[in-house]
Design a protein around this motif. Structure first.
Motif, PDB file in Angstrom:
ATOM      1  N   ALA A  78      38.064  66.215  10.870  1.00 62.33           N
ATOM      2  CA  ALA A  78      38.921  64.952  11.191  1.00 62.33           C
ATOM      3  C   ALA A  78      39.158  64.730  12.881  1.00 62.33           C
ATOM      4  O   ALA A  78      39.062  65.898  13.600  1.00 62.33           O
ATOM      5  CB  ALA A  78      40.118  64.946  10.476  1.00 62.33           C
ATOM      6  N   ASN A  79      39.050  63.570  13.189  1.00 61.44           N
ATOM      7  CA  ASN A  79      39.228  63.154  14.747  1.00 61.44           C
ATOM      8  C   ASN A  79      40.399  63.953  15.036  1.00 61.44           C
ATOM      9  O   ASN A  79      40.612  64.363  16.549  1.00 61.44           O
ATOM     10  CB  ASN A  79      39.778  61.788  14.696  1.00 61.44           C
ATOM     11  CG  ASN A  79      38.438  61.112  15.109  1.00 61.44           C
ATOM     12  OD1 ASN A  79      37.386  61.782  15.400  1.00 61.44           O
ATOM     13  ND2 ASN A  79      38.415  59.898  14.761  1.00 61.44           N
ATOM     14  N   PHE A  80      41.527  64.146  14.467  1.00 57.82           N
ATOM     15  CA  PHE A  80      42.666  64.600  14.869  1.00 57.82           C
ATOM     16  C   PHE A  80      43.009  66.052  14.618  1.00 57.82           C
ATOM     17  O   PHE A  80      44.216  66.520  14.680  1.00 57.82           O
ATOM     18  CB  PHE A  80      43.868  63.707  14.290  1.00 57.82           C
ATOM     19  CG  PHE A  80      43.556  63.547  12.643  1.00 57.82           C
ATOM     20  CD1 PHE A  80      43.308  62.557  12.215  1.00 57.82           C
ATOM     21  CD2 PHE A  80      43.925  64.584  11.650  1.00 57.82           C
ATOM     22  CE1 PHE A  80      43.321  62.342  10.890  1.00 57.82           C
ATOM     23  CE2 PHE A  80      43.964  64.413  10.467  1.00 57.82           C
ATOM     24  CZ  PHE A  80      43.510  63.187  10.006  1.00 57.82           C
ATOM     25  N   SER A  81      42.058  66.748  14.212  1.00 55.58           N
ATOM     26  CA  SER A  81      42.114  68.122  13.923  1.00 55.58           C
ATOM     27  C   SER A  81      42.342  69.170  14.892  1.00 55.58           C
ATOM     28  O   SER A  81      43.026  70.059  14.960  1.00 55.58           O
ATOM     29  CB  SER A  81      40.922  68.664  13.104  1.00 55.58           C
ATOM     30  OG  SER A  81      39.632  68.490  13.721  1.00 55.58           O
TER      31      SER A  81
ATOM     32  N   GLN B  42      50.021  68.423  15.633  1.00 57.51           N
ATOM     33  CA  GLN B  42      49.621  68.326  17.233  1.00 57.51           C
ATOM     34  C   GLN B  42      49.407  66.769  17.390  1.00 57.51           C
ATOM     35  O   GLN B  42      49.109  66.638  18.517  1.00 57.51           O
ATOM     36  CB  GLN B  42      48.448  69.138  17.338  1.00 57.51           C
ATOM     37  CG  GLN B  42      47.276  68.643  16.847  1.00 57.51           C
ATOM     38  CD  GLN B  42      46.819  69.531  15.527  1.00 57.51           C
ATOM     39  OE1 GLN B  42      47.656  70.498  14.977  1.00 57.51           O
ATOM     40  NE2 GLN B  42      45.353  69.758  15.403  1.00 57.51           N
ATOM     41  N   SER B  59      46.909  59.305  11.812  1.00 59.02           N
ATOM     42  CA  SER B  59      47.587  60.129  12.843  1.00 59.02           C
ATOM     43  C   SER B  59      47.435  59.190  14.248  1.00 59.02           C
ATOM     44  O   SER B  59      46.552  58.286  14.521  1.00 59.02           O
ATOM     45  CB  SER B  59      46.750  61.506  13.154  1.00 59.02           C
ATOM     46  OG  SER B  59      45.862  61.338  13.969  1.00 59.02           O
ATOM     47  N   LYS B  61      47.654  59.524  18.442  1.00 55.55           N
ATOM     48  CA  LYS B  61      47.572  60.294  19.662  1.00 55.55           C
ATOM     49  C   LYS B  61      47.781  59.469  20.766  1.00 55.55           C
ATOM     50  O   LYS B  61      47.155  58.238  20.953  1.00 55.55           O
ATOM     51  CB  LYS B  61      46.299  60.955  19.774  1.00 55.55           C
ATOM     52  CG  LYS B  61      46.324  62.304  18.919  1.00 55.55           C
ATOM     53  CD  LYS B  61      45.372  63.486  19.694  1.00 55.55           C
ATOM     54  CE  LYS B  61      45.702  64.857  19.043  1.00 55.55           C
ATOM     55  NZ  LYS B  61      45.040  65.416  18.093  1.00 55.55           N
ATOM     56  N   ASP B 141      44.034  57.259  14.215  1.00 53.46           N
ATOM     57  CA  ASP B 141      42.909  57.640  13.443  1.00 53.46           C
ATOM     58  C   ASP B 141      43.119  57.737  11.961  1.00 53.46           C
ATOM     59  O   ASP B 141      44.401  58.204  11.773  1.00 53.46           O
ATOM     60  CB  ASP B 141      42.331  58.963  13.828  1.00 53.46           C
ATOM     61  CG  ASP B 141      41.875  59.019  15.243  1.00 53.46           C
ATOM     62  OD1 ASP B 141      42.355  59.880  15.956  1.00 53.46           O
ATOM     63  OD2 ASP B 141      41.001  58.216  15.316  1.00 53.46           O
ATOM     64  N   LEU B 143      41.969  58.593   7.924  1.00 49.97           N
ATOM     65  CA  LEU B 143      40.926  59.453   7.204  1.00 49.97           C
ATOM     66  C   LEU B 143      41.446  59.179   5.826  1.00 49.97           C
ATOM     67  O   LEU B 143      42.549  59.424   5.498  1.00 49.97           O
ATOM     68  CB  LEU B 143      41.325  60.894   7.572  1.00 49.97           C
ATOM     69  CG  LEU B 143      40.271  61.830   7.003  1.00 49.97           C
ATOM     70  CD1 LEU B 143      39.074  61.713   7.442  1.00 49.97           C
ATOM     71  CD2 LEU B 143      40.844  63.314   6.917  1.00 49.97           C
TER      72      LEU B 143
END
Lengths: 314, 287
Positions: A78-81, B42, B59, B61, B141, B143
Motif C-alpha cells: 500500500a502507498n502508506f505501508s 506511521q 490514510s 500523511k 490514500d 485502499l
C-alpha cells in the motif's frame, strides 16, 4: 520473535482470505480459485454502469496447463505501508521479485495435479511494512489457501533471521534489517521438515550461517504451531457456520436447506446445517431463484398445494 | 462476481420495487458499518471502514511543501485511491487502474471543490505555515481491500474518519529567515493540531434500479442499475458535489428528487458516522 496474530476471512468476497501480523508488519492475503483457467468473457466487476464496465479477460488461455493448476501470485504494497509514502505501489522490481518468490513457494506445496486446467490466484497486500514482509506474506498466503480449501501437502511457514553484533536474531524488523547485517529468510514445510524457500543477502561465515538457519527454522515451526491453533479454533466455530439464504417473497412457506463445508486443506470438516425458515403461507406460490447458489425445497404441504393449483389450472 | 441468472435479476429488481431488498433492508437503509481509527500508526491519521462486505482503509500523511503560486495562502491536498487485487482478481496489475482513477477523481470532486480551491470541504487555509513559502501537503490514500458495492460512500466515510484522526505536527518558524530561501521550520514531535472536520462532507450514492432508488447498493444490485447519482452533503446540509454515472438518461425532476432524498439520508448517515468515529477514537485512546 515478534508477536504474531492471524485471522481468517478478512475479505468476504474471496474464496479464501487471511490477515497476518508479525509485530508491526500487517499483511492481507486473498485467494481466488480454483477457477477456470481460461475465460470467455471472464468476470465483470460491474461497479459502474454497464457502459463503463470493465470486461476482464483472463488472459491465460495460452498458459493454461493441461495436467495441473496454474498458480499466480501478486504482491502489492500500500502507498502508506512504509514510512515515506511510496509513489508506485505496483510493478516495481522488488514487488515482482517477491511475487515470484511467493508463487514458487506456494506452488511447491499445492497439489496442483488435482486441479488440471484451473487457475489459482493468490493476492497479497501489505498494509504496513516493518521488516519481514516476505515471511508475513507467505504465512498469510498459507492461511488463505487453507481457508479456501485448496489441497496442500503441508502448511508453509516462513521466518527470517539475522546476525547482528555477534548474536543471531530471529524475526528482524525494519530497523534491524537496515543495520547492514545478513538477513536469512527460510520457508519450510513443518510436518515434512523440508525447506522450500531459502534466501539470504550479505555475507555470513558458513558455521554461523548454519546456526542462523536453524534459528529461523525453529521460528517457522513456532509459527506453524500457532497457525494450527488458529485452525482448531476455527473448526469448532465453523461447525456453526450459517449461510443464510434469504429468500424473499411476500408469500410462501419454504424450507431452505443448504450445505456448507468448513475449512478444507487437510482439515476436513464438512457440515450439513439445516435451517428452516418459515414464512406465511400464500395461495399463489412464486417461484423465486435463491440469491446465492444454495438449494431450496418447498415444504411438503406447499408441494401439494402447487400440484392442486396446477391441476386446477390445466 | 459471477453472472446473475435471469431469475436472480428479476428477484433483485422485484425486491427493490417492493421496498424489500435481498438482504432484508429497505431502500434507504445503510448496511451496518464499523469504523476503526488509527490503524496505520506511521501515518498522521488513518481509518478503516467496513460497510457490509466492503472494506476500505484511508490514510493521511502530511509533508511540508511549497504552496502553488496561484494560491499562496492555501495548502495542498492530493487524493489517491488504489484498488487492491485482494478485492477482485481483475484488479491485479493494471486492471484496477480505471476504477482507481474514477474513484480518485470523484472524491477530489466531492471533497476538494473547484480548480480555484473555492468551496472545498476541507479548509485549506488552515494548512498554510508561511504564506507563499511553506505549507502542508496532505496526501490522502485510500485502499480498497474488499469490495461489495458502494465504494464511494465507504471511501468518503473513511476519509472523513481519517481526517478526524489526523494530527498535524506543530511547526515553529524561525524568525529572521532570509527573504528568498525557505524559512527554517522546526517540526515538533509532541504537539499536534487536530484537524477541523466539521465541514467535511459525506457522500451518499443513490442507485436507480427500475423506477426506484436505493442507497448503499451491493455488488449484485449495482449490476442491475441504470444510473447512479452520488451527492456529497456537508454537515450544514449543503451540497458540495454531485456526480452522475451510468448511461441511462434521467429526467431533471428525478435528479432533483434524488438530491432531496440524498440530503435526507445524509443527515442520518452523518450522525451515525460521527458517533461511530467518536466511539472509535475513544476506543483507540483506551488501548
Amino acid at each position: 520473535m515478534r508477536q504474531i496474530r492471524g485471522e481468517i476471512g478478512a475479505v468476504a468476497k474471496a474464496d479464501g482470505s487471511a490477515f497476518f501480523e508479525m509485530g508491526n508488519t500487517k499483511v492481507i492475503a486473498a485467494v481466488y480459485g480454483p477457477r477456470e483457467g481460461f475465460g470467455k468473457d471472464g468476470e465483470t466487476h460491474s461497479y459502474w454502469s454497464e457502459n463503463s464496465r470493465v470486461n476482464y479477460k483472463v488472459e491465460n488461455r495460452s498458459q493454461q496447463i493441461s495436467d495441473q493448476a496454474l498458480v499466480r501470485c501478486e504482491y502489492t504494497m500500500a502507498n502508506f505501508s512504509t514510512g515515506d509514502r511510496m509513489r508506485k505501489p505496483k510493478g516495481d522490481r522488488r514487488s515482482t521479485e517477491i511475487s515470484l518468490v511467493i508463487r514458487q513457494t506456494m506452488e511447491a506445496c499445492i497439489l496442483t495435479h488435482l486441479m488440471p486446467r484451473s487457475q489459482i490466484d493468490i493476492f497479497v497486500q501489505v498494509l504496513q511494512a516493518d521488516g519481514g514482509t516476505r515471511s508475513a506474506c507467505i504465512n498469510a498466503a498459507t492461511l488463505a489457501l487453507a481457508d479456501a480449501g485448496i489441497p496442500m501437502r503441508d502448511l508453509v511457514t516462513s521466518c527470517s533471521a539475522g546476525y547482528l553484533n555477534s548474536t543471531p536474531l530471529l524475526d528482524l524488523n525494519y530497523v534491524e534489517d537496515s543495520a547492514g547485517g545478513p538477513d536469512v529468510t527460510v520457508g519450510i514445510l513443518p510436518k515434512l521438515d523440508k525447506v522450500t524457500l531459502l534466501q539470504m543477502d550479505a555475507k555470513l561465515p558458513m558455521d554461523i550461517f548454519e546456526n542462523v538457519m536453524q534459528l529461523a527454522i525453529e521460528g517457522c515451526k513456532a509459527i506453524a504451531n500457532y497457525i494450527r491453533e488458529v485452525f482448531d479454533v476455527k473448526a469448532c466455530v465453523a461447525s456453526m457456520v450459517i449461510c443464510l439464504v434469504l429468500i424473499f417473497s411476500t408469500s410462501d412457506l419454504y424450507m431452505g436447506i443448504f450445505l456448507d463445508s468448513g475449512i478444507g486443506g487437510h482439515y476436513n470438516c464438512s457440515f450439513v446445517l439445516c435451517n428452516i425458515f418459515v414464512k406465511k403461507i400464500n395461495r399463489n406460490p412464486q417461484k423465486q431463484a435463491p440469491s446465492d447458489g444454495s438449494t431450496c425445497f418447498y415444504g411438503k404441504q406447499k408441494w401439494e398445494e402447487l400440484l392442486i393449483s396446477t391441476r386446477d389450472e390445466s | 462476481m459471477v453472472g446473475l441468472s435471469v431469475g436472480e435479476k428479476h428477484f433483485i429488481q422485484g425486491g427493490i420495487a417492493q421496498d424489500l431488498r435481498t438482504d432484508g433492508r429497505r431502500r434507504l437503509t445503510y448496511r451496518p458499518f464499523n469504523v476503526e481509527t488509527g490503524v496505520i500508526p506511521q501515518a498522521n491519521g488513518s481509518a478503516r471502514v467496513r460497510l457490509g462486505g466492503t472494506d476500505v482503509i484511508a490514510s493521511v500523511k502530511a509533508e511540508l511543501g511549497k504552496p502553488s503560486p496561484s494560491q499562496p495562502d492555501k495548502g495542498k491536498v492530493n487524493i489517491y485511491v488504489d484498488c487492491s487485487p485482494t478485492a477482485a482478481p481483475m484488479f491485479e496489475g493494471r486492471g484496477g487502474e480505471e476504477l482507481s482513477t474514477e474513484l480518485s477523481g470523484a472524491l477530489q470532486h466531492c471533497l476538494l471543490g473547484g480548480k480555484s480551491g473555492a468551496g472545498a470541504g476541507i479548509d485549506l487555509s488552515s494548512l498554510v505555515v508561511v504564506e507563499g513559502k511553506v505549507c502542508w501537503d496532505l496526501y490522502i490514500d485510500g485502499l480498497v481491500v474488499s469490495s461489495d458495492g458502494n465504494l464511494l460512500d465507504a471511501l468518503g466515510a473513511a476519509i472523513k474518519a481519517a481526517l478526524t484522526n489526523t494530527g498535524i505536527p506543530k511547526v515553529e518558524v524561525a524568525v529572521g529567515a532570509s527573504g528568498d530561501g525557505l524559512p527554517e521550520v522546526d517540526i515538533s514531535d509532541d504537539e499536534y493540531l487536530q484537524f477541523d472536520t466539521s465541514g467535511v462532507p459525506v457522500i451518499v450514492t443513490l442507485t436507480k434500479v427500475g423506477r426506484h432508488y436505493i442507497v448503499d447498493a451491493t455488488l449484485e444490485e449495482e449490476s442491475q442499475m441504470s444510473s447512479a447519482v452520488s451527492v456529497s452533503v456537508s454537515g450544514q446540509g449543503r451540497i458540495c458535489g454531485l456526480i452522475k454515472r451510468g448511461g441511462a438518461g434521467l429526467d431533471p425532476s428525478v435528479i432533483l428528487d434524488m438530491i432531496s432524498v440524498a440530503k435526507h439520508v445524509s443527515e442520518q448517515l452523518m450522525n451515525k458516522l460521527d458517533s461511530e468515529i467518536s466511539a472509535a477514537e475513544a476506543f483507540e485512546e483506551e488501548s
